[in-house]
Design an enzyme around this catalytic site. Structure first.
Site, short mmCIF file in Angstrom:
data_model
loop_
_atom_site.label_atom_id
_atom_site.label_comp_id
_atom_site.label_asym_id
_atom_site.label_seq_id
_atom_site.Cartn_x
_atom_site.Cartn_y
_atom_site.Cartn_z
N HIS A 64 5.66 -25.11 16.17
CA HIS A 64 5.38 -24.17 15.08
C HIS A 64 4.68 -24.87 13.92
O HIS A 64 3.91 -24.27 13.19
CB HIS A 64 6.66 -23.53 14.55
CG HIS A 64 7.50 -22.89 15.62
ND1 HIS A 64 7.09 -21.77 16.30
CD2 HIS A 64 8.70 -23.23 16.15
CE1 HIS A 64 8.02 -21.43 17.19
NE2 HIS A 64 9.00 -22.31 17.12
N TYR A 127 28.51 -28.77 1.40
CA TYR A 127 28.78 -28.36 2.79
C TYR A 127 28.72 -29.58 3.70
O TYR A 127 28.08 -30.58 3.36
CB TYR A 127 27.78 -27.28 3.21
CG TYR A 127 27.85 -26.08 2.30
CD1 TYR A 127 29.00 -25.28 2.26
CD2 TYR A 127 26.80 -25.76 1.45
CE1 TYR A 127 29.09 -24.20 1.38
CE2 TYR A 127 26.88 -24.67 0.57
CZ TYR A 127 28.04 -23.91 0.55
OH TYR A 127 28.14 -22.84 -0.31
#
EC number: 4.2.1.1
Length: 260
Positions: A64, A127
């Protein structure tokens, strides 16, 4: 099998909502930034970028775009300040570009397109890892930098020279000792808004920081980007161009400016 997506007529941005319904969500990216409608916010801080070239790991053609990956198991390469709270680690950077010099950027400025846009992707260290952060509303911070046609940019050259080794999809090679700070413009004035990844899964987890000042790229350097292939070795060659998502509706979001 993951959902196949791309930038062609059949699998391009217009069709992404079929597999990724969040494509029509409330905070999608990119957007058209209209400077006259952006509000100067004096409470916005300066960006603090601390990048260690030793954390550069590899360069990959993912079918991509191409991306340069960084070791992100400690706080060696980080982003802080600006609109974000806490420390975000650099994970990778990649680019989006067009088939010609009049298009290719994802964000636009009052409708103006640039030939290329650099994205430096960071995740919130509150996180445990990137994957976890990517699903949280404050999980990611991406710095966007426009490339504008002008003089050749020597700081881009090391990246462009590596592209010969990763021409087709799935190719990866080591890439070492690169300082991404060298790809930033002199001024770190920015616009910021709450948005999303611009590729599937289009998660609405990104604080966007789009720099006002572009960096330069020559026509010959842009041609080098376009020498990459969307296709794998052995497949019919398909040039990697126009790998950008068009601007999405603002849906009432505020765009803030760090500058007057």
């Amino acid at each position: 099998m993951a959902h196949a997506w791309g930038y062609g007529p059949a699998d391009g941005p217009e069709s992404w909502a079929e597999s990724f319904p969040i494509a029509n969500g409330p905070r999608q990216s990119p957007i058209d930034i209209v400077p006259t409608q952006a509000q100067h916010d004096p409470s916005l801080k300066h960006l603090k970028l601390k990048y260690d070239p030793a954390t550069t790991k590899s360069i990959l053609n993912n079918g991509h775009s191409f991306q340069v990956d960084f070791v992100d198991d400690d706080n060696s390469s980080t982003l802080a300040g600006g609109p974000i709270t806490g420390i975000y680690r650099l994970r990778q950077f990649h680019f989006h570009w067009g088939s010609s010099d009049d298009k290719g950027s994802e964000h636009t400025i009052a409708g103006t397109k640039f030939p290329c846009e650099l994205h430096l992707v960071h995740w919130n260290t509150k996180y445990p890892n990137f994957g976890e952060a990517a699903s949280k509303p404050d999980g990611l911070a991406v710095v966007g930098v426009f490339l504008k046609i002008g003089a050749a940019n020597p700081r881009l050259q090391k990246v462009l020279d590596a592209l010969d080794d990763i021409k087709s999809k799935g190719r990866q090679t080591t890439f070492a000792n690169f300082d991404p700070k060298t790809l930033l413009p002199a001024s770190l004035d920015y616009w910021t808004y709450e948005g999303s990844l611009t590729t599937p899964p289009l998660l609405e987890s990104v604080t966007w920081i789009v720099l006002k000042e572009p960096i330069s790229v020559s026509p010959a350097q842009m041609a080098k980007f376009r020498s990459l292939l969307f296709s794998s070795e052995g497949e019919t060659p398909c040039c990697m161009v126009d790998n950008y998502r068009p601007p999405q509706p603002l849906k009432g979001r505020k765009v803030r400016a760090s500058f007057k």
